[in-house]
Design an enzyme around this catalytic site. Structure first.
Site, PDB file in Angstrom:
ATOM      1  N   GLN A   1       0.266  -6.492  -3.485  1.00  0.00           N
ATOM      2  CA  GLN A   1      -0.774  -6.757  -2.482  1.00  0.00           C
ATOM      3  C   GLN A   1      -1.928  -5.785  -2.679  1.00  0.00           C
ATOM      4  OE1 GLN A   1       1.322  -7.730   1.585  1.00  0.00           O
ATOM      5  NE2 GLN A   1       2.619  -6.292   0.468  1.00  0.00           N
TER       6      GLN A   1
ATOM      7  N   ASP B   1      -5.808  -1.572  -6.050  1.00  0.00           N
ATOM      8  CA  ASP B   1      -6.247  -0.310  -6.669  1.00  0.00           C
ATOM      9  C   ASP B   1      -6.032  -0.246  -8.184  1.00  0.00           C
ATOM     10  OD1 ASP B   1      -3.373   1.233  -5.016  1.00  0.00           O
ATOM     11  OD2 ASP B   1      -3.447   0.184  -6.948  1.00  0.00           O
TER      12      ASP B   1
ATOM     13  N   ALA C   1       0.814  -1.223   0.000  1.00  0.00           N
ATOM     14  CA  ALA C   1       0.000   0.000   0.000  1.00  0.00           C
ATOM     15  C   ALA C   1       0.843   1.266   0.000  1.00  0.00           C
ATOM     16  CB  ALA C   1      -0.931  -0.014   1.216  1.00  0.00           C
TER      17      ALA C   1
ATOM     18  N   CYS D   1     -29.022 -14.779  -8.333  1.00  0.00           N
ATOM     19  CA  CYS D   1     -29.082 -16.223  -8.008  1.00  0.00           C
ATOM     20  C   CYS D   1     -29.311 -16.432  -6.514  1.00  0.00           C
ATOM     21  CB  CYS D   1     -27.762 -16.901  -8.425  1.00  0.00           C
ATOM     22  SG  CYS D   1     -26.414 -16.661  -7.230  1.00  0.00           S
TER      23      CYS D   1
ATOM     24  N   PHE E   1      -2.330   1.034   5.348  1.00  0.00           N
ATOM     25  CA  PHE E   1      -3.107   0.393   6.415  1.00  0.00           C
ATOM     26  C   PHE E   1      -2.511   0.663   7.798  1.00  0.00           C
ATOM     27  CE2 PHE E   1      -6.024  -1.921   3.793  1.00  0.00           C
ATOM     28  CZ  PHE E   1      -5.342  -2.103   2.588  1.00  0.00           C
TER      29      PHE E   1
ATOM     30  N   HIS F   1      -4.188  -9.974  -3.808  1.00  0.00           N
ATOM     31  CA  HIS F   1      -5.393  -9.733  -3.004  1.00  0.00           C
ATOM     32  C   HIS F   1      -6.564  -9.266  -3.849  1.00  0.00           C
ATOM     33  CE1 HIS F   1      -2.433  -9.070   0.569  1.00  0.00           C
ATOM     34  NE2 HIS F   1      -2.609 -10.338   0.280  1.00  0.00           N
TER      35      HIS F   1
HETATM   36  N1  APR Z   1       7.117   5.502   0.234  1.00  0.00           N
HETATM   37  C1  APR Z   1       7.693   4.440   0.869  1.00  0.00           C
HETATM   38  N2  APR Z   1       7.086   3.743   1.854  1.00  0.00           N
HETATM   39  C2  APR Z   1       5.854   4.145   2.219  1.00  0.00           C
HETATM   40  C3  APR Z   1       5.185   5.241   1.616  1.00  0.00           C
HETATM   41  C4  APR Z   1       5.876   5.923   0.583  1.00  0.00           C
HETATM   42  N3  APR Z   1       5.338   6.978  -0.055  1.00  0.00           N
HETATM   43  N4  APR Z   1       3.971   5.379   2.210  1.00  0.00           N
HETATM   44  C5  APR Z   1       3.885   4.400   3.146  1.00  0.00           C
HETATM   45  N5  APR Z   1       5.010   3.675   3.159  1.00  0.00           N
HETATM   46  C6  APR Z   1       5.308   2.478   3.951  1.00  0.00           C
HETATM   47  C7  APR Z   1       4.830   2.551   5.378  1.00  0.00           C
HETATM   48  O1  APR Z   1       5.859   3.042   6.221  1.00  0.00           O
HETATM   49  C8  APR Z   1       4.507   1.068   5.690  1.00  0.00           C
HETATM   50  O2  APR Z   1       5.629   0.418   6.284  1.00  0.00           O
HETATM   51  O3  APR Z   1       4.582   1.424   3.352  1.00  0.00           O
HETATM   52  C9  APR Z   1       4.245   0.448   4.335  1.00  0.00           C
HETATM   53  C10 APR Z   1       2.783   0.059   4.136  1.00  0.00           C
HETATM   54  O4  APR Z   1       2.521  -0.995   5.038  1.00  0.00           O
HETATM   55  P1  APR Z   1       1.014  -1.469   5.283  1.00  0.00           P
HETATM   56  O5  APR Z   1       0.150  -0.288   5.551  1.00  0.00           O
HETATM   57  O6  APR Z   1       1.081  -2.563   6.304  1.00  0.00           O
HETATM   58  O7  APR Z   1       0.538  -2.044   3.871  1.00  0.00           O
HETATM   59  P2  APR Z   1       0.881  -3.452   3.237  1.00  0.00           P
HETATM   60  O8  APR Z   1       2.244  -3.911   3.615  1.00  0.00           O
HETATM   61  O9  APR Z   1       0.573  -3.357   1.791  1.00  0.00           O
HETATM   62  O10 APR Z   1      -0.210  -4.410   3.924  1.00  0.00           O
HETATM   63  C11 APR Z   1      -0.311  -5.721   3.430  1.00  0.00           C
HETATM   64  O11 APR Z   1      -2.251  -6.045   4.805  1.00  0.00           O
HETATM   65  O12 APR Z   1      -4.202  -5.283   5.703  1.00  0.00           O
HETATM   66  C12 APR Z   1      -3.676  -6.072   4.706  1.00  0.00           C
HETATM   67  O13 APR Z   1      -4.744  -6.582   2.681  1.00  0.00           O
HETATM   68  C13 APR Z   1      -4.038  -5.574   3.333  1.00  0.00           C
HETATM   69  O14 APR Z   1      -2.725  -5.817   1.313  1.00  0.00           O
HETATM   70  C14 APR Z   1      -2.701  -5.346   2.648  1.00  0.00           C
HETATM   71  C15 APR Z   1      -1.736  -6.161   3.497  1.00  0.00           C
END
Ligand code: APR
Length: 276
Positions: A108, A111, A29, A163, A40, A128
């Protein structure tokens, strides 16, 4: 950009030296926050406003009340994401494909911004699922997300499929199994990679977070680009702390110069969202 320039040059060199088509990009994300979509687990992230436990698959199928809460979450998700455009990080990942380095993007994210940013759809493995489709859990019939979003915006409820089955966005919730063929393709590319670059993920959710470890154990160089430390930093060959957009743009600009023998003069903006 607060990343160490030396690390940027090292990654560009590894990309230049690597075998064509054996680099995997793994995104979370964090690659989409510069497009205005919250992640998240950062402060202000979606899990501060919604409880992931409440949104699990078993709860979704078990009660109408849980489904109402789930659709509130999705109404917010669609509101936050529908205007989002790919940012320079998505464009840089697409550039790696243009430059012949990329095998696949394992994401993951739901979007669709990698594809909008120029990555070939067949090279984007959505672990996902994708939020831009609503599907019946029984007969797999699909419905346009925008009709359901509009009904939610007008305070309406999401009806069942013709359905009689339950409708749900075509994404994977906690407790729901990931698509088997996507998992197998992600595993195959991970173990065949010689360079595995994680961008914008806390690397805490499985089975997704097992792919960088598989790649590393099979001999790939593991690179983590993230704003904060992650749970796999200790096993990485290179950790670049910084914003995905500026870091990945600097890396791909340097790679283009290396490829073109330092004569590169900047990408011309082409149609669409990204200059290559
Ligand atoms: N540049 C670099 N890193 C970033 C930026 C950015 N602009 N913005 C956010 N981050 C980092 C944050 O510091 C964080 O460590 O990206 C990471 C995002 O982590 P999460 O929010 O945990 O997202 P993600 O790892 O994709 O989560 C995995 O968890 O809840 C489930 O299904 C959901 O696919 C998701 C999965």
């Amino acid at each position: 950009m607060n990343a160490d320039g030396g690390k940027i040059s090292l990654l560009a060199r590894w990309l230049a030296e690597g075998s064509p088509g054996r680099t995997v990009v793994f995104s979370g994300a964090g690659i989409s926050t510069e497009s205005g979509i919250p992640d998240f687990r950062s402060p202000g992230g979606l899990w501060e406003r919604f409880d992931p436990e409440e949104l699990s698959f078993p709860r979704f199928v078990a009660s109408a009340q849980s489904r109402r809460r789930y659709w509130e979450f999705y109404r917010e998700n669609w509101r936050l994401s529908r205007e989002a455009r790919p940012n320079p990080a998505h464009c840089a990942v697409a550039a790696l494909e243009q430059l012949g380095r990329l095998s696949v993007v394992i994401t993951q994210n739901i979007d669709g911004l990698h594809q909008k940013g120029g990555s070939s759809p067949e090279k984007v493995l959505e672990l996902h699922g994708n939020m831009w489709e609503v599907r019946c859990l029984s007969c797999a019939r699909t419905y346009p997300w925008v009709e359901i979003f509009q009904r939610l915006e007008q305070g309406g409820e999401v009806e069942d499929c013709v359905c009689g089955g339950l409708l749900k966005p075509a994404t994977v919730s906690f407790g729901q199994s990931l698509p088997g063929e996507v998992l197998e393709e992600a595993r195959r590319h991970s173990i065949n990679s010689d360079l595995f670059i994680c961008i914008g993920s806390s690397l805490v959710v499985y089975p997704a977070a097992s792919f960088p470890q598989m790649a590393k154990h099979k001999g790939a160089r593991l690179v983590i680009i993230n704003r904060e430390p992650t749970s796999l930093d200790d096993m990485a060959d290179l950790v670049i702390s910084g914003e995905a957009g500026p870091v990945m743009t600097a890396v791909t600009d340097l790679l283009k110069k290396i490829d073109l023998g330092l004569s590169f003069h900047g990408g011309e903006r082409k149609d669409g969202n990204c200059p290559f």
